[in-house]
Design an enzyme around this catalytic site. Structure first.
Site, PDB file in Angstrom:
ATOM      1  N   HIS A   1     127.110  -5.795 -13.287  1.00 21.32           N
ATOM      2  CA  HIS A   1     126.982  -4.395 -12.852  1.00 21.32           C
ATOM      3  C   HIS A   1     128.047  -3.546 -13.544  1.00 21.32           C
ATOM      4  CE1 HIS A   1     126.237  -0.927 -10.366  1.00 21.32           C
ATOM      5  NE2 HIS A   1     127.552  -0.798 -10.211  1.00 21.32           N
TER       6      HIS A   1
ATOM      7  N   ALA B   1     107.171 -11.613 -36.775  1.00 18.72           N
ATOM      8  CA  ALA B   1     108.139 -12.397 -37.547  1.00 18.72           C
ATOM      9  C   ALA B   1     108.605 -13.618 -36.759  1.00 18.72           C
ATOM     10  CB  ALA B   1     109.320 -11.513 -37.923  1.00 18.72           C
TER      11      ALA B   1
ATOM     12  N   ASP C   1     101.671 -14.928 -40.725  1.00 17.34           N
ATOM     13  CA  ASP C   1     100.599 -13.923 -40.732  1.00 17.34           C
ATOM     14  C   ASP C   1      99.325 -14.411 -41.417  1.00 17.34           C
ATOM     15  OD1 ASP C   1     102.394 -12.193 -39.562  1.00 17.34           O
ATOM     16  OD2 ASP C   1     102.216 -10.614 -41.084  1.00 17.34           O
TER      17      ASP C   1
ATOM     18  N   LYS D   1     113.325  -0.709 -38.583  1.00 18.42           N
ATOM     19  CA  LYS D   1     114.348  -0.558 -37.533  1.00 18.42           C
ATOM     20  C   LYS D   1     115.539   0.265 -38.047  1.00 18.42           C
ATOM     21  CE  LYS D   1     111.501  -2.127 -35.787  1.00 18.42           C
ATOM     22  NZ  LYS D   1     110.222  -2.747 -36.128  1.00 18.42           N
TER      23      LYS D   1
HETATM   24  P1  FAD Z   1     105.484 -12.258 -45.031  1.00 17.30           P
HETATM   25  O1  FAD Z   1     106.695 -11.736 -44.405  1.00 17.30           O
HETATM   26  O2  FAD Z   1     104.404 -11.313 -45.390  1.00 17.30           O
HETATM   27  O3  FAD Z   1     105.964 -13.026 -46.340  1.00 17.30           O
HETATM   28  C1  FAD Z   1     105.070 -13.592 -47.240  1.00 17.30           C
HETATM   29  C2  FAD Z   1     105.784 -13.763 -48.577  1.00 17.30           C
HETATM   30  O4  FAD Z   1     104.979 -14.576 -49.419  1.00 17.30           O
HETATM   31  C3  FAD Z   1     106.020 -12.462 -49.332  1.00 17.30           C
HETATM   32  O5  FAD Z   1     107.338 -12.397 -49.795  1.00 17.30           O
HETATM   33  C4  FAD Z   1     105.048 -12.535 -50.512  1.00 17.30           C
HETATM   34  O6  FAD Z   1     105.532 -11.896 -51.683  1.00 17.30           O
HETATM   35  C5  FAD Z   1     104.992 -14.036 -50.731  1.00 17.30           C
HETATM   36  N1  FAD Z   1     103.778 -14.494 -51.408  1.00 17.30           N
HETATM   37  C6  FAD Z   1     102.497 -14.199 -51.106  1.00 17.30           C
HETATM   38  N2  FAD Z   1     101.653 -14.869 -51.928  1.00 17.30           N
HETATM   39  C7  FAD Z   1     102.439 -15.583 -52.757  1.00 17.30           C
HETATM   40  C8  FAD Z   1     102.167 -16.477 -53.825  1.00 17.30           C
HETATM   41  N3  FAD Z   1     100.915 -16.815 -54.173  1.00 17.30           N
HETATM   42  N4  FAD Z   1     103.225 -17.025 -54.487  1.00 17.30           N
HETATM   43  C9  FAD Z   1     104.499 -16.725 -54.125  1.00 17.30           C
HETATM   44  N5  FAD Z   1     104.808 -15.899 -53.118  1.00 17.30           N
HETATM   45  C10 FAD Z   1     103.784 -15.338 -52.449  1.00 17.30           C
HETATM   46  N6  FAD Z   1     107.307  -8.259 -36.704  1.00 17.30           N
HETATM   47  C11 FAD Z   1     108.196  -8.445 -35.714  1.00 17.30           C
HETATM   48  O7  FAD Z   1     108.249  -9.534 -35.140  1.00 17.30           O
HETATM   49  N7  FAD Z   1     109.076  -7.445 -35.341  1.00 17.30           N
HETATM   50  C12 FAD Z   1     109.055  -6.239 -35.946  1.00 17.30           C
HETATM   51  O8  FAD Z   1     109.852  -5.366 -35.591  1.00 17.30           O
HETATM   52  C13 FAD Z   1     108.115  -6.013 -36.981  1.00 17.30           C
HETATM   53  N8  FAD Z   1     108.080  -4.827 -37.610  1.00 17.30           N
HETATM   54  C14 FAD Z   1     107.175  -4.636 -38.625  1.00 17.30           C
HETATM   55  C15 FAD Z   1     107.122  -3.384 -39.215  1.00 17.30           C
HETATM   56  C16 FAD Z   1     106.212  -3.150 -40.225  1.00 17.30           C
HETATM   57  C17 FAD Z   1     106.177  -1.795 -40.874  1.00 17.30           C
HETATM   58  C18 FAD Z   1     105.345  -4.205 -40.651  1.00 17.30           C
HETATM   59  C19 FAD Z   1     104.375  -3.988 -41.784  1.00 17.30           C
HETATM   60  C20 FAD Z   1     105.390  -5.448 -40.065  1.00 17.30           C
HETATM   61  C21 FAD Z   1     106.293  -5.672 -39.023  1.00 17.30           C
HETATM   62  N9  FAD Z   1     106.355  -6.893 -38.370  1.00 17.30           N
HETATM   63  C22 FAD Z   1     107.248  -7.077 -37.348  1.00 17.30           C
HETATM   64  C23 FAD Z   1     105.479  -8.014 -38.751  1.00 17.30           C
HETATM   65  C24 FAD Z   1     106.241  -9.006 -39.650  1.00 17.30           C
HETATM   66  O9  FAD Z   1     106.727  -8.327 -40.777  1.00 17.30           O
HETATM   67  C25 FAD Z   1     105.329 -10.147 -40.072  1.00 17.30           C
HETATM   68  O10 FAD Z   1     104.730 -10.731 -38.932  1.00 17.30           O
HETATM   69  C26 FAD Z   1     106.104 -11.211 -40.826  1.00 17.30           C
HETATM   70  O11 FAD Z   1     106.716 -10.675 -41.974  1.00 17.30           O
HETATM   71  C27 FAD Z   1     105.192 -12.369 -41.229  1.00 17.30           C
HETATM   72  O12 FAD Z   1     105.943 -13.325 -41.897  1.00 17.30           O
HETATM   73  P2  FAD Z   1     105.282 -14.317 -42.962  1.00 17.30           P
HETATM   74  O13 FAD Z   1     106.376 -15.211 -43.416  1.00 17.30           O
HETATM   75  O14 FAD Z   1     104.067 -14.917 -42.399  1.00 17.30           O
HETATM   76  O15 FAD Z   1     104.786 -13.391 -44.156  1.00 17.30           O
HETATM   77  P1  NAI Z   2      97.909  -2.680 -34.879  1.00 18.46           P
HETATM   78  O1  NAI Z   2      96.880  -3.731 -34.752  1.00 18.46           O
HETATM   79  O2  NAI Z   2      99.118  -2.740 -34.050  1.00 18.46           O
HETATM   80  O3  NAI Z   2      97.261  -1.257 -34.616  1.00 18.46           O
HETATM   81  C1  NAI Z   2      96.170  -0.797 -35.338  1.00 18.46           C
HETATM   82  C2  NAI Z   2      95.521   0.348 -34.559  1.00 18.46           C
HETATM   83  O4  NAI Z   2      94.583   0.984 -35.409  1.00 18.46           O
HETATM   84  C3  NAI Z   2      94.768  -0.139 -33.323  1.00 18.46           C
HETATM   85  O5  NAI Z   2      95.157   0.623 -32.211  1.00 18.46           O
HETATM   86  C4  NAI Z   2      93.308   0.072 -33.694  1.00 18.46           C
HETATM   87  O6  NAI Z   2      92.508   0.376 -32.576  1.00 18.46           O
HETATM   88  C5  NAI Z   2      93.410   1.234 -34.661  1.00 18.46           C
HETATM   89  N1  NAI Z   2      92.314   1.319 -35.628  1.00 18.46           N
HETATM   90  C6  NAI Z   2      91.759   0.318 -36.329  1.00 18.46           C
HETATM   91  N2  NAI Z   2      90.810   0.795 -37.164  1.00 18.46           N
HETATM   92  C7  NAI Z   2      90.775   2.132 -36.978  1.00 18.46           C
HETATM   93  C8  NAI Z   2      90.032   3.183 -37.565  1.00 18.46           C
HETATM   94  N3  NAI Z   2      89.124   2.956 -38.509  1.00 18.46           N
HETATM   95  N4  NAI Z   2      90.245   4.451 -37.131  1.00 18.46           N
HETATM   96  C9  NAI Z   2      91.176   4.710 -36.182  1.00 18.46           C
HETATM   97  N5  NAI Z   2      91.918   3.746 -35.592  1.00 18.46           N
HETATM   98  C10 NAI Z   2      91.725   2.488 -35.994  1.00 18.46           C
HETATM   99  O7  NAI Z   2      98.249  -2.655 -36.451  1.00 18.46           O
HETATM  100  P2  NAI Z   2      99.415  -1.940 -37.256  1.00 18.46           P
HETATM  101  O8  NAI Z   2     100.051  -0.871 -36.461  1.00 18.46           O
HETATM  102  O9  NAI Z   2      98.833  -1.624 -38.582  1.00 18.46           O
HETATM  103  O10 NAI Z   2     100.467  -3.092 -37.419  1.00 18.46           O
HETATM  104  C11 NAI Z   2     100.057  -4.340 -37.982  1.00 18.46           C
HETATM  105  C12 NAI Z   2     100.780  -5.463 -37.333  1.00 18.46           C
HETATM  106  O11 NAI Z   2     102.128  -5.509 -37.805  1.00 18.46           O
HETATM  107  C13 NAI Z   2     100.918  -5.341 -35.823  1.00 18.46           C
HETATM  108  O12 NAI Z   2      99.768  -5.794 -35.154  1.00 18.46           O
HETATM  109  C14 NAI Z   2     102.069  -6.250 -35.561  1.00 18.46           C
HETATM  110  O13 NAI Z   2     101.606  -7.565 -35.534  1.00 18.46           O
HETATM  111  C15 NAI Z   2     102.943  -6.043 -36.789  1.00 18.46           C
HETATM  112  N6  NAI Z   2     104.020  -5.110 -36.459  1.00 18.46           N
HETATM  113  C16 NAI Z   2     104.907  -5.456 -35.482  1.00 18.46           C
HETATM  114  C17 NAI Z   2     105.922  -4.609 -35.118  1.00 18.46           C
HETATM  115  C18 NAI Z   2     106.832  -4.994 -34.014  1.00 18.46           C
HETATM  116  O14 NAI Z   2     106.810  -6.151 -33.619  1.00 18.46           O
HETATM  117  N7  NAI Z   2     107.650  -4.092 -33.496  1.00 18.46           N
HETATM  118  C19 NAI Z   2     106.123  -3.318 -35.795  1.00 18.46           C
HETATM  119  C20 NAI Z   2     105.098  -3.033 -36.769  1.00 18.46           C
HETATM  120  C21 NAI Z   2     104.121  -3.920 -37.095  1.00 18.46           C
END
Ligand code: FAD
Ligand code: NAI
Length: 475
Positions: free
Chosen positions: A454, A330, A322, A58
Site C-alpha cells: 500500500h 511475441a 506468427d 512502445k
Molecule cells: P517475427 O518477429 O516476424 O520474425 C521473423 C523473422 O524471420 C524476421 O526477422 C524475418 O526477416 C525473418 N525471416 C523470414 N523469412 C526468412 C527467411 N526465409 N530466411 C531468413 N530469415 C527470414 N506482440 C506482443 O507480444 N506485444 C506487443 O506489444 C506487440 N506489438 C506489436 C506492434 C506492431 C506494430 C506489430 C506489427 C506487432 C506487434 N506484436 C506485439 C506482435 C509481434 O511482433 C509478433 O507476434 C512477433 O514478432 C512474432 O515473432 P516471430 O519470431 O514469430 O516472427
Molecule cells: P487485429 O487482428 O488486432 O485487428 C484487425 C482489425 O481490423 C479487426 O478489428 C478487424 O475486424 C478489422 N478489419 C479486418 N478487415 C477489415 C476491413 N476490410 N475493413 C475494416 N476493418 C477490418 O490486427 P492488427 O491490429 O493489424 O494487428 C495484428 C496483430 O499484431 C495483432 O492481432 C496482434 O497479434 C499483434 N499486435 C500485438 C500488439 C500487442 O500485443 N500490444 C500490438 C500490435 C500488434
C-alpha cells in the site's frame, strides 16, 4: 563442403532467436539465419517485434504520452512549461536508437551463447541423410545442413485487396512507425491492436485521427465490460472510431487519400486524409522459404501446419511463432521457441495457451488473461464476477489516473480463477499477477488473502478478488 549443425533456426524474431539461445544452452551446435537488414545493409535481428513492432511502437507510445502529459496534465501538479512542442524527427531517432540497442543485444546474446549467426534469406534445398540442406542467400552464399530445423519466419501486414502498401500514403505498421511529421488528418482501417496503438500515438501528437472498423462490435475479443470502458475513454480523448463500416474504395491519386465507405447505417461516406494506415491483421510469412522443395505443409491461410508440440508434417522440422496457428504475440512465439528447443534436447517443453496474456498499450491500457464473461456464458460455465474501480484506489488518485477497473471471473463452485480483465493505468504490469495465479490454478480467495503493498495499483487486483465474494474493503 556444407557446414553441419544440430539445429538450424530460420528467423531471428522472438520465436527464432530465443529458440536458438535455448537450444545452445542445452548443448546443441546451433545456427540462426535472419534476413532483416538495417538501412545500411547490416544485420538487424529481432524480427517484426524489434524492428517494426513491439519495441518501436512502445517507444513512440511513451514519447507521445509524455507529450500529452506535459500539455494537458503537468499544470495539475503545479508545473508550468510554457508552450510544449514536439520534434517528431527526434522522437523517431530515439525510437531508432532503441531498436538498434535491441538488434545489437541479440547479436551479443548469439556470441555469448555460441550461436552461429548468418545474415541472409534461408531456403530449403532438399532432405539429406541426417537432416535438411538449407541455402543462405546473403552477401555470401552458404550451404548448411541441420539435423533439426526450426522455422520462425513470422508474419507480414495484410494489405487491402488492390491497395498495396507504398509506405508513403498507404502505410503498414512499418510506415506508421516512421512518419516524418505529424499528419494533419490520419485515417486507419482496422480498430484492432495496431489501429488503437498507432492511432493513439498520432492523435496525441496532434493528428485528427479516424479509425474505420469493419466489425459491428468494438474489440470483440475483449471482455465486453472492459471494451466498453476503454471505448468511453477513447471517445473522450477524441480518437474517432467508427464501427460496422464497409470500405468501398480508396483513391490515392490525389495529394492525400480519399476513402469511400458505407457506415453502419448504410449511408455512403467520404473521408479524406493525408495518410492511411491499414491495420487489418497479419498473414503468416513463408516467402523465400521454398517450402515446396521438401513438402512442408501449409494451411489455406499460408500458415505452417503444426501439432500441439509445434511439429510440422516433416520429421525434424518444427515451426513456432506468427508463422503457425495461435495468437500473434511475441511472448507466445518465445514460449514456443523455448519449448521446441527443449523437446529437441529430449526434455518436455510445454506452452499453456490458456494463460497467455494480452496487452493493448493504449491509455488506458487494456490487459487480460483467460476467458471473458461472454465466452464463459457461451461455454455454459457458471461463474462469479467481482470488480474494483481504480477510482477507489489511492495510488491511482495520486498518479492522477483513475480510469478503469480490474475484474475477476471465478468458477461459481470451486472459485478457481477463469479470467482476469483490466483496463486502466499500468495494467500491462498488473496482469502478471493474474497470469501467475491462473498458472498455479489459484482461487480468487487466494489472491484476496495475499498481502499487497500500500499504496499500489495492485491493491485494485486484491480488491477485485475480494469483490468476487462481495466483500471489498475500500468500495
Ligand atoms: P517475427 O518477429 O516476424 O520474425 C521473423 C523473422 O524471420 C524476421 O526477422 C524475418 O526477416 C525473418 N525471416 C523470414 N523469412 C526468412 C527467411 N526465409 N530466411 C531468413 N530469415 C527470414 N506482440 C506482443 O507480444 N506485444 C506487443 O506489444 C506487440 N506489438 C506489436 C506492434 C506492431 C506494430 C506489430 C506489427 C506487432 C506487434 N506484436 C506485439 C506482435 C509481434 O511482433 C509478433 O507476434 C512477433 O514478432 C512474432 O515473432 P516471430 O519470431 O514469430 O516472427
Ligand atoms: P487485429 O487482428 O488486432 O485487428 C484487425 C482489425 O481490423 C479487426 O478489428 C478487424 O475486424 C478489422 N478489419 C479486418 N478487415 C477489415 C476491413 N476490410 N475493413 C475494416 N476493418 C477490418 O490486427 P492488427 O491490429 O493489424 O494487428 C495484428 C496483430 O499484431 C495483432 O492481432 C496482434 O497479434 C499483434 N499486435 C500485438 C500488439 C500487442 O500485443 N500490444 C500490438 C500490435 C500488434
Amino acid at each position: 563442403m556444407s557446414k553441419q549443425f544440430d539445429v538450424i533456426v530460420i528467423g531471428a524474431g522472438p520465436g527464432g532467436y530465443i529458440a536458438a539461445i535455448r537450444a545452445a544452452q542445452l548443448g546443441k551446435n546451433v545456427a540462426c539465419i535472419d534476413a532483416w537488414s538495417t538501412t545500411a545493409g547490416t544485420p538487424a535481428p529481432g524480427g517484426t517485434c524489434t524492428n517494426v513492432g513491439c519495441i518501436p511502437s512502445k517507444a513512440l507510445l511513451q514519447s507521445s504520452e509524455h507529450f500529452e502529459h506535459a500539455k494537458l496534465h503537468f499544470a495539475d501538479h503545479g508545473i508550468s512549461t510554457g508552450e510544449v512542442a514536439m520534434d517528431v524527427s527526434k522522437m523517431i531517432a530515439r525510437k531508432d536508437a532503441i531498436v538498434k540497442q535491441n538488434n545489437d543485444g541479440i547479436l551479443y546474446l548469439f556470441k555469448k551463447n555460441k550461436v552461429t549467426f548468418f545474415h541472409g534469406t534461408a531456403s530449403f534445398v532438399k532432405a539429406v541423410d541426417g537432416g535438411y540442406e538449407i541455402r543462405v542467400a546473403g552477401k555470401a552464399e552458404e550451404t548448411l545442413v541441420g539435423a533439426q530445423i526450426v522455422v520462425a519466419t513470422g508474419s507480414n501486414a495484410r494489405a487491402l485487396p488492390g491497395l498495396p502498401f507504398d509506405e508513403d500514403k498507404v502505410l503498414s505498421n512499418d510506415g506508421a512507425l516512421r512518419v516524418g511529421a505529424t499528419p494533419k488528418k490520419l485515417a486507419l482501417i482496422g480498430a484492432g491492436v495496431i489501429g488503437l496503438e498507432m492511432g493513439s500515438v498520432w492523435r496525441r501528437l496532434g493528428a485528427e485521427v479516424t479509425v474505420l472498423e469493419g466489425a459491428p462490435a468494438f474489440l470483440s475479443a475483449v471482455d465486453e465490460q472492459i471494451a466498453k470502458e476503454a471505448k468511453k475513454s477513447f471517445d473522450k480523448q477524441g480518437l474517432k472510431i467508427e464501427l460496422g463500416v464497409k470500405i468501398d474504395n480508396v483513391d490515392t491519386s490525389g495529394a492525400g487519400v480519399k476513402l469511400e465507405y458505407t457506415n453502419a447505417k448504410g449511408e455512403a461516406q467520404v473521408l479524406e486524409a493525408d495518410k492511411l494506415v491499414v491495420s487489418i491483421g497479419r498473414v503468416p510469412n513463408t516467402n523465400g522459404l521454398n517450402a515446396e522443395a521438401v513438402g512442408l505443409q501449409l494451411d489455406e491461410r499460408g500458415a505452417i501446419v503444426v501439432d500441439g508440440d509445434c511439429k510440422t508434417n516433416l520429421p525434424g522440422v518444427w515451426a513456432v511463432g506468427d508463422v503457425v496457428r495461435g495468437p500473434m504475440l511475441a511472448h507466445k512465439a518465445e514460449e514456443e521457441g523455448v519449448a521446441v528447443a527443449e523437446r529437441i534436447a529430449g526434455q518436455h517443453g510445454h506452452v499453456n495457451f490458456a494463460t497467455i496474456p494480452w496487452v493493448i498499450y493504449t491509455n488506458p491500457e487494456i490487459a487480460w488473461v483467460g476467458r471473458t464473461e461472454q465466452q464463459l456464458k457461451a461455454d455454459g460455465v457458471k461463474y462469479k464476477a467481482g470488480s474494483f474501480p481504480f477510482l477507489a484506489n489511492g495510488r491511482a488518485r495520486a498518479l492522477g489516473d483513475t480510469t478503469g477497473m480490474v475484474k475477476f471471473l471465478a468458477d461459481a463452485e470451486t472459485d478457481e480463477i477463469l479470467g482476469v480483465h483490466m483496463v486502466g493505468p499500468m495494467v500491462s504490469e498488473l496482469i502478471s499477477e493474474a497470469v501467475v495465479a491462473m498458472e498455479f490454478k489459484a482461487s480468487s480467495e487466494d489472491i484476496a488473502r495475499i498481502c499487497h503493498a500500500h499504496p499500489s495499483l495492485s491493491e485494485a487486483t486484491k480488491e477485485a478478488a475480494l469483490a468476487v465474494d462481495k466483500r471489498t474493503l475500500n468500495f
